[in-house]
Write a protein that holds these residues in place. Structure first.
Motif, short mmCIF file in Angstrom:
data_model
loop_
_atom_site.label_atom_id
_atom_site.label_comp_id
_atom_site.label_asym_id
_atom_site.label_seq_id
_atom_site.Cartn_x
_atom_site.Cartn_y
_atom_site.Cartn_z
N GLU A 119 0.85 -1.05 -0.07
CA GLU A 119 -0.04 0.08 -0.09
C GLU A 119 0.89 1.22 0.13
N VAL A 120 1.89 1.09 0.79
CA VAL A 120 2.84 2.35 0.78
C VAL A 120 3.35 2.42 -0.66
N TRP A 121 4.00 1.42 -1.23
CA TRP A 121 4.42 1.68 -2.50
C TRP A 121 3.48 2.11 -3.67
N LYS A 122 2.22 1.82 -3.56
CA LYS A 122 1.19 1.92 -4.34
C LYS A 122 0.79 3.41 -4.41
N HIS A 123 0.55 3.94 -2.97
CA HIS A 123 0.51 5.27 -2.77
C HIS A 123 1.67 6.29 -3.39
N TYR A 124 2.95 5.71 -3.18
CA TYR A 124 4.17 6.71 -3.46
C TYR A 124 3.97 6.62 -4.91
N TYR A 125 3.94 5.85 -5.72
CA TYR A 125 4.19 5.65 -7.37
C TYR A 125 2.84 6.51 -7.93
N GLU A 126 1.60 6.20 -7.18
CA GLU A 126 0.65 6.95 -7.65
C GLU A 126 0.93 8.62 -7.76
N GLU A 127 1.12 9.08 -6.67
CA GLU A 127 1.61 10.66 -6.58
C GLU A 127 2.74 10.92 -7.30
N LYS A 128 3.64 10.04 -7.59
CA LYS A 128 5.01 10.23 -8.25
C LYS A 128 4.68 10.57 -9.50
N PHE A 129 3.70 9.65 -10.51
CA PHE A 129 3.10 9.72 -11.70
C PHE A 129 2.43 10.93 -11.94
N LYS A 130 1.53 11.05 -11.05
CA LYS A 130 0.52 12.16 -10.71
C LYS A 130 1.33 13.46 -11.08
N ASP A 131 2.35 13.61 -10.06
CA ASP A 131 2.99 14.93 -10.24
C ASP A 131 3.81 15.12 -11.55
N GLU A 132 4.43 14.15 -12.15
CA GLU A 132 5.00 14.04 -13.32
C GLU A 132 4.00 14.76 -14.46
N GLN A 133 2.89 14.18 -14.23
CA GLN A 133 1.89 14.33 -15.43
C GLN A 133 1.56 15.81 -15.50
N GLU A 134 1.33 16.44 -14.04
CA GLU A 134 0.77 17.79 -13.82
C GLU A 134 1.91 18.48 -14.19
N LYS A 135 3.45 18.23 -14.10
CA LYS A 135 4.49 19.21 -14.40
C LYS A 135 4.70 19.37 -15.87
N GLN A 136 4.17 18.27 -16.70
CA GLN A 136 4.32 18.56 -17.91
C GLN A 136 3.01 19.37 -18.54
N LEU A 137 2.05 18.96 -18.04
CA LEU A 137 0.79 19.89 -18.39
C LEU A 137 1.00 21.51 -18.05
N ASN A 138 1.80 21.58 -16.89
CA ASN A 138 2.12 23.17 -16.49
C ASN A 138 3.24 23.92 -17.55
N ASN A 139 4.06 22.74 -18.08
CA ASN A 139 5.26 23.44 -19.07
C ASN A 139 4.31 23.41 -20.44
N GLY A 140 3.04 23.18 -20.71
CA GLY A 140 2.61 23.31 -21.88
C GLY A 140 2.98 21.91 -22.71
N ILE A 141 3.36 21.00 -22.16
CA ILE A 141 3.67 19.91 -23.18
C ILE A 141 2.62 18.83 -22.99
N ILE A 142 2.00 18.39 -24.09
CA ILE A 142 0.88 17.70 -24.03
C ILE A 142 1.29 16.23 -24.86
N TYR A 143 1.44 15.36 -24.30
CA TYR A 143 1.75 13.97 -24.84
C TYR A 143 0.77 13.18 -24.75
N GLY A 144 0.73 11.65 -25.12
CA GLY A 144 -0.12 10.70 -24.96
C GLY A 144 -1.12 10.64 -26.14
N PRO A 145 -1.48 9.24 -26.39
CA PRO A 145 -2.20 8.89 -27.40
C PRO A 145 -3.53 9.28 -27.59
N TYR A 146 -4.03 10.20 -26.70
CA TYR A 146 -5.54 10.63 -26.77
C TYR A 146 -5.73 12.13 -26.86
N THR A 147 -4.75 12.74 -27.21
CA THR A 147 -4.67 13.97 -27.24
C THR A 147 -5.28 14.63 -28.62
N GLU A 148 -5.72 15.90 -28.69
CA GLU A 148 -6.19 16.49 -29.82
C GLU A 148 -5.36 16.75 -31.03
#
Length: 333
Positions: free
Chosen positions: A176-205
């Protein structure tokens, strides 16, 4: 899990086995093809996965690994016998408490120590000869695989981890500790890229506008040809070999699933699951921040994202691939 069964993937290196596997895949997919239009995306993938694994199991067979048994190279019949004699001598001495029995036990104990030392020395000498031969014959892959096995495939085993000010030791709580740690870590990474104006991923416009037409069999065949064999599986236990050697009918069915995923703007739920293996770097081994993660996604997920990446000509970064995973299955040794 103490005893596990693993499909003997290496059997597909034999041409006759590959042909048998392709024919079996072809016959089973022909039966399933009749009703797949009525299935949803997850059901289509579940059916295909079952077909692949059942066919591979039938053609290649399985090997049983008993994880309860510690495999020690120097443990042979001679060592086993002298250790057995030592134990018998010890039990006799404990029961009777005679000086004579104590002397016999001491002799057997010394003999066992000497025999074990000799066996270990011989084992290391044999190991050195094997390593030397591998290096001389330039068997690089086998050489490094053997070297890594000396310290364990995934390094030190994780027994406990820190959660706030508390030390967690129970396996369920550690997960559970590891699950929570990586969920937060990957969430922060995604938000950082969005804040920098970088939009990746297979489902973007952006990608939707750049990809023209459908995903065809040639696209799938190219990406399947690029995948490397001998790699670890994801949560679905599908190895690269099972996909690579599946033949034309398998490519055709995979194309159908990929196109369906693109049309519905989603992927099968199982493709979102990722095995994450924490590898200790340095510092306190009880701190999650002192680990790097090895991510093992589904082979099918890698193929699908590479198809979209190539068609769109926009790179999908590895951190973003991880950030898009909604939940993960954590493999802790």
């Amino acid at each position: 899990i103490k005893i596990i069964k693993i499909i003997k993937t290496k059997e597909l290196q034999k041409e006759e086995k590959r042909k048998e596997y392709q024919e079996l895949i072809k016959s089973r997919l022909h039966i399933e093809d009749e009703g797949d239009e009525r299935q949803d995306l997850d059901s289509m993938w579940s059916s295909l996965k079952k077909t692949i694994l059942d066919s591979a199991r039938t053609v290649c067979g399985e090997t049983i690994i008993d994880t309860r048994k510690k495999k020690t190279p120097w443990w042979n019949e001679e060592v086993k016998e002298i250790v057995k004699q030592k134990k018998v001598a010890w039990k006799r001495y404990i029961q009777r408490k005679l000086e004579e029995d104590r002397k016999i036990y001491t002799e057997k104990r010394n003999e066992a120590k000497l025999k074990i030392r000799e066996a270990k020395t011989n084992s290391w000498e044999e190991f050195g000869k094997e390593i030397e031969i591998m290096a001389r014959e330039k068997k690089t892959r086998q050489f490094w695989k053997t070297i890594k096995s000396l310290r364990g495939k995934f390094g030190r085993k994780i027994r406990s981890i820190k959660s706030g000010n508390k030390q967690v030791t129970e396996k369920k709580e550690v997960l559970e500790v590891w699950k929570h740690y990586y969920e937060e870590k990957f969430k922060d990474e995604q938000e950082k890229q969005l804040n920098n104006g970088i939009i990746y991923g297979p489902y973007t416009e952006v990608i939707e506008q750049l990809i023209e037409g459908d995903i065809d069999e040639i696209d799938v065949e190219i990406e399947i040809g690029r995948i490397r064999t001998g790699k670890a599986t994801g949560i679905d236990n599908i190895t690269p070999e099972f996909i690579k050697y599946g033949g034309k009918e398998l490519i055709k069915y995979i194309t159908k699933i990929c196109q369906r995923a693109w049309n519905e703007n989603r992927i099968p739920n199982e493709w979102r699951k990722n095995i994450i293996i924490p590898i200790h770097k340095k510092g306190n081994s009880n701190d999650c921040n002192n680990y790097r993660a090895i991510s093992l996604p589904s082979v099918m997920y890698k193929i699908y994202t590479r198809i979209l990446e190539r068609l769109s000509l926009i790179p999908i970064s590895e951190p973003t691939r991880k950030a898009e995973i909604s939940y993960a299955v954590f493999c802790l040794k």
